[in-house]
Design a protein around this motif. Structure first.
Motif, short mmCIF file in Angstrom:
data_model
loop_
_atom_site.label_atom_id
_atom_site.label_comp_id
_atom_site.label_asym_id
_atom_site.label_seq_id
_atom_site.Cartn_x
_atom_site.Cartn_y
_atom_site.Cartn_z
N LEU A 221 -60.45 1.06 15.13
CA LEU A 221 -60.01 1.71 16.37
C LEU A 221 -60.22 3.22 16.27
CD1 LEU A 221 -56.54 -0.08 16.70
CD2 LEU A 221 -58.68 -0.67 17.88
N TYR A 222 -60.72 3.81 17.37
CA TYR A 222 -60.86 5.26 17.43
C TYR A 222 -60.17 5.78 18.68
CZ TYR A 222 -64.25 5.30 13.64
OH TYR A 222 -64.87 5.18 12.43
N PRO A 223 -59.14 6.59 18.51
CA PRO A 223 -58.49 7.19 19.69
C PRO A 223 -59.38 8.28 20.27
CG PRO A 223 -57.39 7.89 17.66
CD PRO A 223 -58.46 6.92 17.26
N ARG A 224 -59.50 8.28 21.58
CA ARG A 224 -60.21 9.31 22.33
C ARG A 224 -59.18 10.01 23.23
NH1 ARG A 224 -63.64 8.63 18.69
NH2 ARG A 224 -65.55 7.51 19.05
N ASP A 225 -59.61 11.01 23.94
CA ASP A 225 -58.67 11.75 24.79
C ASP A 225 -57.96 10.86 25.80
OD1 ASP A 225 -59.22 14.11 23.49
OD2 ASP A 225 -60.70 14.78 24.97
N ASP A 226 -58.71 9.96 26.45
CA ASP A 226 -58.12 9.17 27.53
C ASP A 226 -58.17 7.66 27.30
OD1 ASP A 226 -60.85 8.91 27.76
OD2 ASP A 226 -60.87 9.04 29.94
N HIS A 227 -58.56 7.23 26.10
CA HIS A 227 -58.60 5.78 25.84
C HIS A 227 -58.63 5.51 24.33
CE1 HIS A 227 -62.92 6.83 25.65
NE2 HIS A 227 -63.04 5.78 24.83
N LEU A 228 -58.45 4.25 23.99
CA LEU A 228 -58.59 3.80 22.60
C LEU A 228 -59.84 2.94 22.54
CD1 LEU A 228 -57.34 3.82 19.76
CD2 LEU A 228 -56.15 1.71 20.37
N LEU A 229 -60.77 3.32 21.68
CA LEU A 229 -62.02 2.59 21.52
C LEU A 229 -61.87 1.54 20.42
CD1 LEU A 229 -65.11 2.20 22.02
CD2 LEU A 229 -65.46 3.94 20.25
N ILE A 230 -62.18 0.29 20.76
CA ILE A 230 -62.30 -0.76 19.76
C ILE A 230 -63.74 -0.67 19.29
CG2 ILE A 230 -62.21 -3.24 19.29
CD1 ILE A 230 -60.16 -3.43 21.61
N GLU A 231 -63.94 -0.01 18.17
CA GLU A 231 -65.29 0.21 17.67
C GLU A 231 -65.87 -1.08 17.09
OE1 GLU A 231 -68.50 1.00 15.03
OE2 GLU A 231 -66.54 0.41 14.30
N ASN A 232 -65.00 -1.87 16.45
CA ASN A 232 -65.44 -3.16 15.92
C ASN A 232 -64.25 -4.08 15.76
OD1 ASN A 232 -67.14 -5.15 14.86
ND2 ASN A 232 -66.91 -4.42 12.77
#
Length: 184
Positions: A99-110
């Motif tokens: 998981l990678y937190p971004r400014d406006d969302h959480l990215l499920i990278e894998n």
């Protein structure tokens, strides 16, 4: 009772033949082999070989469809493990989530579940965990990227409430960008 058998509280019966006849004793049932969903924990450097093996096993079925290894098979997970953004479940490891937190969302990278543990809800547990992590961070949107040929994954993500927002070719991969709005 059979002199070689110790009594147990199980209801199944074992019968042994002796010179005087049949003896019986309770026998435990075989262990349940259904994988139980486990709480994710942050991966450590010691997990890296198992993470690589699991990802290779989980993505192997896409090699013939894509003509080249899926991106997660080529990635070095050392930096994400060191940064505390990769989670695992099980011992031995049965699933991986980055998981990678971004400014406006959480990215499920894998997200990857070992083929032997697929079909038991572990992926759903990890997706729920990711959404809880987003809520904990005050984020109201999830995002992920998949490949056009990973149709099984697209269907799973759609059932979980993700919608396609974009398609584009990137680094030789035909990617589909999906997102989900969370309450909040």
């Amino acid at each position: 009772m059979c002199p070689r058998c110790a009594p147990t509280p199980r209801a199944l019966t074992c019968k042994r033949q002796s010179a005087t006849g049949l003896y019986s004793r309770p026998v435990p049932p075989p262990p349940d082999t259904t994988p139980e969903p486990l709480s994710p924990r942050r991966a450590t450097a010691a997990d890296l070989p198992a993470i690589k093996a699991l990802i290779d096993a989980a993505y192997a079925r896409y090699l013939t469809r894509m003509g080249k290894p899926p991106g997660p098979m080529l990635r070095d997970y050392g930096p994400s493990v060191e940064a505390g953004t990769t989670w695992v479940t099980g011992s031995p490891i049965t699933a991986v989530l980055t998981l990678y937190p971004r400014d406006d969302h959480l990215l499920i990278e894998n997200i990857a579940v070992h083929p032997g543990a697929q079909g038991h809800g572990l992926g759903r547990v990890l997706m729920s965990f990711a959404e809880e992590e987003a809520a904990r961070r005050g984020l109201t949107r999830m995002a992920l990227v998949t490949h056009e040929v990973m149709t099984e994954n697209q269907a799973i993500y759609a059932r979980l409430g993700y919608t396609e927002v974009e398609r584009r070719a990137e680094d030789g991969y035909r990617r589909i960008y999906m997102e989900k709005r969370l309450p909040g």
